[in-house]
Motif scaffolding. Sequence first.
Motif, short mmCIF file in Angstrom:
data_model
loop_
_atom_site.label_atom_id
_atom_site.label_comp_id
_atom_site.label_asym_id
_atom_site.label_seq_id
_atom_site.Cartn_x
_atom_site.Cartn_y
_atom_site.Cartn_z
N ILE A 166 -8.17 12.68 -3.00
CA ILE A 166 -6.73 12.92 -3.20
C ILE A 166 -6.38 12.39 -4.58
O ILE A 166 -6.41 11.17 -4.83
CB ILE A 166 -5.91 12.24 -2.10
CG1 ILE A 166 -6.31 12.83 -0.74
CG2 ILE A 166 -4.41 12.44 -2.35
CD1 ILE A 166 -5.66 12.15 0.44
N ASP A 167 -6.05 13.29 -5.50
CA ASP A 167 -6.02 12.92 -6.92
C ASP A 167 -4.89 11.99 -7.33
O ASP A 167 -5.00 11.31 -8.34
CB ASP A 167 -6.02 14.17 -7.81
CG ASP A 167 -4.88 15.14 -7.50
OD1 ASP A 167 -3.91 14.72 -6.83
OD2 ASP A 167 -4.97 16.31 -7.91
N TYR A 168 -3.80 11.91 -6.54
CA TYR A 168 -2.70 11.02 -6.93
C TYR A 168 -2.86 9.62 -6.33
O TYR A 168 -2.02 8.75 -6.55
CB TYR A 168 -1.35 11.62 -6.52
CG TYR A 168 -1.19 11.89 -5.04
CD1 TYR A 168 -0.82 10.88 -4.16
CD2 TYR A 168 -1.40 13.16 -4.52
CE1 TYR A 168 -0.67 11.12 -2.81
CE2 TYR A 168 -1.27 13.41 -3.16
CZ TYR A 168 -0.91 12.39 -2.32
OH TYR A 168 -0.77 12.63 -0.97
N MET A 169 -3.94 9.41 -5.58
CA MET A 169 -4.20 8.10 -4.99
C MET A 169 -5.23 7.33 -5.81
O MET A 169 -5.99 7.91 -6.58
CB MET A 169 -4.70 8.25 -3.54
CG MET A 169 -3.64 8.65 -2.55
SD MET A 169 -4.31 8.63 -0.86
CE MET A 169 -2.82 8.90 0.08
N THR A 170 -5.29 6.04 -5.59
CA THR A 170 -6.29 5.19 -6.25
C THR A 170 -7.62 5.25 -5.47
O THR A 170 -7.65 5.72 -4.33
CB THR A 170 -5.82 3.73 -6.29
OG1 THR A 170 -5.75 3.23 -4.95
CG2 THR A 170 -4.46 3.61 -6.96
N PRO A 171 -8.69 4.73 -6.06
CA PRO A 171 -9.95 4.64 -5.31
C PRO A 171 -9.82 3.87 -4.00
O PRO A 171 -10.38 4.26 -2.97
CB PRO A 171 -10.88 3.92 -6.29
CG PRO A 171 -10.36 4.33 -7.64
CD PRO A 171 -8.88 4.37 -7.48
N ILE A 172 -9.08 2.76 -4.04
CA ILE A 172 -8.90 1.95 -2.83
C ILE A 172 -8.21 2.77 -1.75
O ILE A 172 -8.61 2.77 -0.58
CB ILE A 172 -8.11 0.67 -3.14
CG1 ILE A 172 -8.91 -0.24 -4.07
CG2 ILE A 172 -7.75 -0.07 -1.85
CD1 ILE A 172 -8.14 -1.44 -4.59
N GLU A 173 -7.15 3.48 -2.13
CA GLU A 173 -6.40 4.28 -1.15
C GLU A 173 -7.25 5.41 -0.58
O GLU A 173 -7.21 5.69 0.62
CB GLU A 173 -5.13 4.83 -1.81
CG GLU A 173 -4.10 3.76 -2.12
CD GLU A 173 -2.99 4.25 -3.04
OE1 GLU A 173 -1.90 3.65 -3.01
OE2 GLU A 173 -3.21 5.22 -3.79
N ASN A 174 -8.04 6.06 -1.43
CA ASN A 174 -8.91 7.14 -0.96
C ASN A 174 -9.95 6.62 0.03
O ASN A 174 -10.17 7.23 1.08
CB ASN A 174 -9.61 7.81 -2.15
CG ASN A 174 -8.86 9.00 -2.68
OD1 ASN A 174 -8.94 10.10 -2.15
ND2 ASN A 174 -8.08 8.77 -3.74
N LYS A 230 -7.39 0.45 -9.82
CA LYS A 230 -5.93 0.60 -9.81
C LYS A 230 -5.45 1.93 -10.40
O LYS A 230 -4.28 2.26 -10.33
CB LYS A 230 -5.29 -0.56 -10.57
CG LYS A 230 -5.54 -1.92 -9.92
CD LYS A 230 -5.01 -3.06 -10.77
CE LYS A 230 -5.35 -4.41 -10.15
NZ LYS A 230 -4.89 -5.54 -11.01
N ARG A 231 -6.40 2.68 -10.98
CA ARG A 231 -6.03 3.98 -11.57
C ARG A 231 -6.03 5.06 -10.50
O ARG A 231 -6.71 4.95 -9.49
CB ARG A 231 -7.02 4.36 -12.67
CG ARG A 231 -6.99 3.44 -13.86
CD ARG A 231 -8.10 3.80 -14.83
NE ARG A 231 -8.15 2.87 -15.97
CZ ARG A 231 -9.17 2.75 -16.79
NH1 ARG A 231 -10.26 3.49 -16.62
NH2 ARG A 231 -9.13 1.89 -17.79
N THR A 232 -5.27 6.12 -10.75
CA THR A 232 -5.35 7.27 -9.85
C THR A 232 -6.63 8.03 -10.14
O THR A 232 -7.23 7.90 -11.21
CB THR A 232 -4.14 8.21 -10.02
OG1 THR A 232 -4.15 8.73 -11.36
CG2 THR A 232 -2.83 7.48 -9.76
N ILE A 233 -7.04 8.84 -9.19
CA ILE A 233 -8.28 9.61 -9.33
C ILE A 233 -8.24 10.50 -10.58
O ILE A 233 -9.26 10.68 -11.26
CB ILE A 233 -8.51 10.47 -8.07
CG1 ILE A 233 -8.73 9.56 -6.85
CG2 ILE A 233 -9.68 11.42 -8.24
CD1 ILE A 233 -9.91 8.62 -6.96
#
Length: 213
Positions: free
Chosen positions: A91-99, A125-128
Amino acid sequence: MSIFKCNHVSYSYDKNTNVLKDITFSFELGKVYAILGSSGSGKTTLLSLLGGLDIPTTGTILYENEDIKKIGLESHRQNHVSLIFQNYNLIDYMTPIENATLAAKKDVDVVPLLKRLGLSDKELKRTILKLSGGQQQRVAIARSLATDVPIILADEPTGNLDEITAAEITQILQETAHKLNKCVIIVTHSKDVAQKADTVLELKQGILRQVKK
């Protein structure tokens, strides 16, 4: 003990194109399997069938001796397998942690896993969208390894990575099989990955054969 089996599996796009031909093979927990083959040989098609993303033209895919069609393909995908895709499917608008957290079982802290796969605190902390292809691939692998399913299906998991990182990820997949008792099935062109697999299979002209045990 077999957990997963192709039982006389064939697949055709049409009557004149037989991609897979009468494949019968059993997969066990605690082992790494590498599937080799040239481009267009049907490796990704086979992985899709194992993952319940498509169904065989003839034959069956069995999980614990039960046809995954009877189990339900959606249930199979949710509870039995985790896929590492070539195109990542993040999911490109999420961070690595969120994904990674989306797929993780509740008690898993995904941060150490992401860091072990080579992502820095800033990258976490960056988005995908702001990560390179290689970094995205590491997130996709972490997401898969954070799940609580017995089977990992990986489509060229080291394809976009440098040699050192590829070796580290191969080691992690080995540990996932040997220490966590999962079945890891890898489609790959890499001879290095194949050398570290417990069983090497080759898909050629639609036929799957074992070349190393």
